[in-house]
Design a protein around this motif. Structure first.
Motif, mmCIF file in Angstrom:
data_model
loop_
_atom_site.group_PDB
_atom_site.id
_atom_site.type_symbol
_atom_site.label_atom_id
_atom_site.label_comp_id
_atom_site.label_asym_id
_atom_site.label_seq_id
_atom_site.Cartn_x
_atom_site.Cartn_y
_atom_site.Cartn_z
ATOM 1 N N ASP A 175 0.803 -1.217 0.000
ATOM 2 C CA ASP A 175 0.000 0.000 0.000
ATOM 3 C C ASP A 175 0.838 1.271 0.000
ATOM 4 O OD1 ASP A 175 0.772 -0.673 2.551
ATOM 5 O OD2 ASP A 175 -1.230 -0.502 3.439
ATOM 6 N N GLN A 176 2.143 1.137 0.111
ATOM 7 C CA GLN A 176 3.030 2.299 0.057
ATOM 8 C C GLN A 176 3.535 2.575 -1.358
ATOM 9 O OE1 GLN A 176 6.166 1.660 2.865
ATOM 10 N NE2 GLN A 176 4.807 1.787 4.641
ATOM 11 N N VAL A 215 -2.540 0.616 -10.321
ATOM 12 C CA VAL A 215 -2.960 -0.562 -11.091
ATOM 13 C C VAL A 215 -4.242 -1.144 -10.497
ATOM 14 C CG1 VAL A 215 -2.344 -2.960 -11.635
ATOM 15 C CG2 VAL A 215 -0.681 -1.141 -11.993
ATOM 16 N N VAL A 216 -4.317 -1.234 -9.173
ATOM 17 C CA VAL A 216 -5.523 -1.765 -8.517
ATOM 18 C C VAL A 216 -6.715 -0.857 -8.798
ATOM 19 C CG1 VAL A 216 -6.576 -2.286 -6.276
ATOM 20 C CG2 VAL A 216 -4.234 -3.002 -6.737
ATOM 21 N N ILE A 217 -6.508 0.446 -8.737
ATOM 22 C CA ILE A 217 -7.594 1.392 -9.021
ATOM 23 C C ILE A 217 -8.056 1.263 -10.471
ATOM 24 C CG2 ILE A 217 -8.121 3.853 -9.270
ATOM 25 C CD1 ILE A 217 -6.422 4.322 -6.735
ATOM 26 N N THR A 266 -7.866 -3.491 -0.432
ATOM 27 C CA THR A 266 -7.301 -4.642 -1.149
ATOM 28 C C THR A 266 -5.823 -4.821 -0.837
ATOM 29 O OG1 THR A 266 -8.884 -4.338 -2.941
ATOM 30 C CG2 THR A 266 -6.928 -5.642 -3.432
ATOM 31 N N LEU A 267 -5.066 -3.748 -0.888
ATOM 32 C CA LEU A 267 -3.628 -3.849 -0.636
ATOM 33 C C LEU A 267 -3.342 -4.181 0.826
ATOM 34 C CD1 LEU A 267 -2.324 -0.976 -2.911
ATOM 35 C CD2 LEU A 267 -2.239 -3.441 -3.331
ATOM 36 N N ASN A 306 -1.313 -7.536 1.951
ATOM 37 C CA ASN A 306 -0.152 -7.441 2.848
ATOM 38 C C ASN A 306 -0.255 -8.406 4.015
ATOM 39 O OD1 ASN A 306 1.489 -5.548 1.585
ATOM 40 N ND2 ASN A 306 0.377 -3.835 2.484
ATOM 41 N N GLN A 307 -1.473 -8.669 4.497
ATOM 42 C CA GLN A 307 -1.646 -9.583 5.618
ATOM 43 C C GLN A 307 -1.235 -11.010 5.266
ATOM 44 O OE1 GLN A 307 -5.774 -9.070 6.611
ATOM 45 N NE2 GLN A 307 -5.295 -7.558 8.199
ATOM 46 N N TYR A 308 -1.336 -11.382 4.003
ATOM 47 C CA TYR A 308 -1.051 -12.748 3.585
ATOM 48 C C TYR A 308 0.176 -12.861 2.684
ATOM 49 C CZ TYR A 308 -5.529 -13.607 5.658
ATOM 50 O OH TYR A 308 -6.560 -13.679 6.548
ATOM 51 N N MET A 309 1.022 -11.863 2.688
ATOM 52 C CA MET A 309 2.214 -11.865 1.847
ATOM 53 C C MET A 309 3.226 -12.931 2.282
ATOM 54 S SD MET A 309 3.200 -10.380 -0.803
ATOM 55 C CE MET A 309 3.914 -8.965 -1.503
#
Length: 151
Positions: free
Chosen positions: A33-34, A41-43, A72-73, A77-80
């Protein structure tokens, strides 16, 4: 050392390099998210969704693109740790397979197959590991030693 083992070692070292490179890349990018590029790209993907386009035109859009990207990001990140762990496991199995290649080719072939399963979300390393594993599991005589033993 025969040519087959040399070819398997070559393929495996390339696969290992790709796995290590992918792991280093995932570890170096940090929180997603940084990164403004990933966020955009997500947007863009969100805005290209036909349902989102219909909801935007009708004025019933439930979640704004920026909020969607943040959520979403954050979730990703929680499951990276899952893909990073799978790449590390696959690299470790590949290293062990390389070390036991000359002593126990069947076990080495099996470990290559497990390594391919662990890194199945990538493309090239699992293909290389399956090739190495199948060459080792096929045997030195192309599987003919099993037919000779059964007689």
């Amino acid at each position: 050392m025969n040519k087959k083992h040399m070819m398997i070692r070559f393929i495996s070292v390339i696969s290992l390099g790709l796995l290590v490179g992918g792991t280093v890349f995932l570890l170096s990018i940090g929180p997603l998210d940084q990164h403004q590029g990933i966020r955009s790209v997500v947007i863009d993907l969100y805005q290209m969704d036909p349902k989102v386009q219909r909801d935007t035109l009708s004025g019933t859009l439930q979640i704004q693109p920026d909020e969607f990207a943040t959520d979403t990001l954050h979730y990703i990140n929680q499951y990276m740790y899952l893909p990073i762990g799978a790449l590390i496991l696959s690299a470790a199995l590949t290293i062990v397979s390389l070390f036991i290649l000359n002593k126990n080719s069947k076990m080495s072939g099996s470990l290559f197959m497990f390594a391919a399963a662990a890194s199945c979300f990538t493309v090239i390393p699992p293909i290389m590991q399956v090739i190495s594993g199948s060459l080792l599991l096929k045997g030195e005589n192309g599987g003919r030693e099993l037919k000779a033993e059964s007689r």
